[in-house]
Design a protein around this motif. Sequence first.
Motif, mmCIF file in Angstrom:
data_model
loop_
_atom_site.group_PDB
_atom_site.id
_atom_site.type_symbol
_atom_site.label_atom_id
_atom_site.label_comp_id
_atom_site.label_asym_id
_atom_site.label_seq_id
_atom_site.Cartn_x
_atom_site.Cartn_y
_atom_site.Cartn_z
ATOM 1 N N ASN A 60 -6.902 -3.155 0.837
ATOM 2 C CA ASN A 60 -6.619 -2.136 1.730
ATOM 3 C C ASN A 60 -6.538 -0.867 1.182
ATOM 4 N N MET A 80 -5.862 -1.170 7.442
ATOM 5 C CA MET A 80 -5.733 -2.274 6.481
ATOM 6 C C MET A 80 -6.635 -3.166 6.854
ATOM 7 N N SER A 84 0.873 -1.227 -0.056
ATOM 8 C CA SER A 84 0.153 -0.091 0.133
ATOM 9 C C SER A 84 0.832 1.280 0.146
ATOM 10 N N ARG A 105 -5.041 -8.769 -0.453
ATOM 11 C CA ARG A 105 -5.504 -8.222 0.873
ATOM 12 C C ARG A 105 -4.855 -6.809 0.675
ATOM 13 N N ALA A 139 3.140 -3.148 8.794
ATOM 14 C CA ALA A 139 3.986 -1.716 7.756
ATOM 15 C C ALA A 139 3.355 -2.178 6.454
ATOM 16 N N ALA A 140 3.131 -1.106 5.651
ATOM 17 C CA ALA A 140 2.488 -1.035 4.416
ATOM 18 C C ALA A 140 3.537 -2.087 3.205
HETATM 19 N N1 ASP Z 1 1.013 -6.022 1.849
HETATM 20 C C1 ASP Z 1 0.058 -5.154 2.662
HETATM 21 C C2 ASP Z 1 -0.022 -3.770 2.518
HETATM 22 O O1 ASP Z 1 0.901 -3.195 1.951
HETATM 23 C C3 ASP Z 1 0.083 -5.716 4.238
HETATM 24 C C4 ASP Z 1 0.115 -7.041 4.240
HETATM 25 O O2 ASP Z 1 -1.190 -7.418 4.845
HETATM 26 O O3 ASP Z 1 1.032 -7.817 4.313
HETATM 27 O O4 ASP Z 1 -0.934 -3.191 2.517
#
Ligand code: ASP
Length: 444
Positions: A408, A319, A285, A404, A362-363
Amino acid sequence: MIKLALHWKIGIGMVLGVLFGLIMLQFESGKEFVQDWIEPIGSIFVRMLKLIAVPLILASLVKGISDLKDISKFKSMGIKTILVYITTTVFSISIGLGMVNLIQPGEGVSSETVTKLKQTYASNVKIQERISEASKQQERGPLQFVVDMVPDNAIAAMSNNKRMLQVIFFTIFLGISMLLVPEKEVRPLKKFFDALNDVILKMVDLIMLFAPIAVLSLLATVIVTTNDAAVLFALLRYVGVVVVGLLLLLVFYLIVVWTYTKKAPFWFLKQIAPAQLLAFSTSSSAATLPVTMERVEEHIGVDKEVSSFVLPVGATINMDGTSLYQAVASVFIMQVLWPEGLIFSNQLVIILTALLASIGSAAVPGAGMVMLVIVLDAVGFPKELLPIGLALIFAVDRPLDMLRTTINVTGDACVSMVIAKSEGKLGSPRVQNWDDNYPQKPSA
Ligand code: ASP
């Protein structure tokens, strides 16, 4: 020449990426070829997006706040945003818990599958890394996350993409202080940030020209590095619960957009699609944030006063997809390995810790799994079973991460529209193209 909309170009890039990856898998050295020669294209693209994230937050949030006539408006918007984010996250966790308890995907996993997954992945370095990263987080005091939001060095905060909340803190402080200095004196600084903001949004346009080829590279890389497809089938029920849960969340956002902001759901999807496709391709994200901001402001019509605050904060703390996944994954692991732990009070613990975990995630790719360790720990899941628990879901984590992350980003965009509507700041789109101000022909 036919002019395709950006989301179609990105979609075609994705399909070609998958096909290319599948073709390359047929050759003995296809995987290395993709990793050596194709993957760098996607990496450069993701780096360029991350490169502009901090300056974009700085310029756009300063502009957003300093355009406000009154600080109390910002306070009410801030409180509203946090409350809406917490509500949507608790809602997502509840959908996840409801579904995983109803469908019981853990029941469909045979003991042979558990043994096979344990043998293949339990000692995987990535799993060990996630467990040790989670234990580092657990060693911190309960209020440490609040302390961490306040930087002790503004430049150091801006030099690290993981310190997004610190940059937001500094920028809000700067913006509010600017409102308190007489307008005439602060004008040069405001003009500087306004101009910086316009230039950075132009950089987003320029980077996006490169998006279709970059997603081709990103998806080809995912295909050649994806683990055993057979595992995906063994875990089909678990994957199905997460995917259906995420789809329900998407439907929920569309209903909110339709009923509350009075915008057509398909129109919303069309405007936000490039950001969704990028979130899917990058699983981050944070890397998608510049594009989300550009789409929401220029293509949906959310005022910068709202988007410049709601979106960067959302990318870091909201998220919904990740929290739904954490609820499903934790209960699924317990169903397979520790059914005695599935008591009602533990489900409540999951709601609370998955909420905190999604705020703390963390995103970036794979972050949701680190925080999953914390959720499992909170319910008293036996430590010795932890590597096996993660091994169970590891093989399918990347595709679920892609999905996901898409949710998000969609959730953040939807909330920004809701807040904008409630503040009377949802206007009409003002699309800017990359070459709007570029003189095509020399004037006579
Ligand atoms: N990859 C996801 C994001 O950046 C975070 C995760 O669920 O691992 O929003």
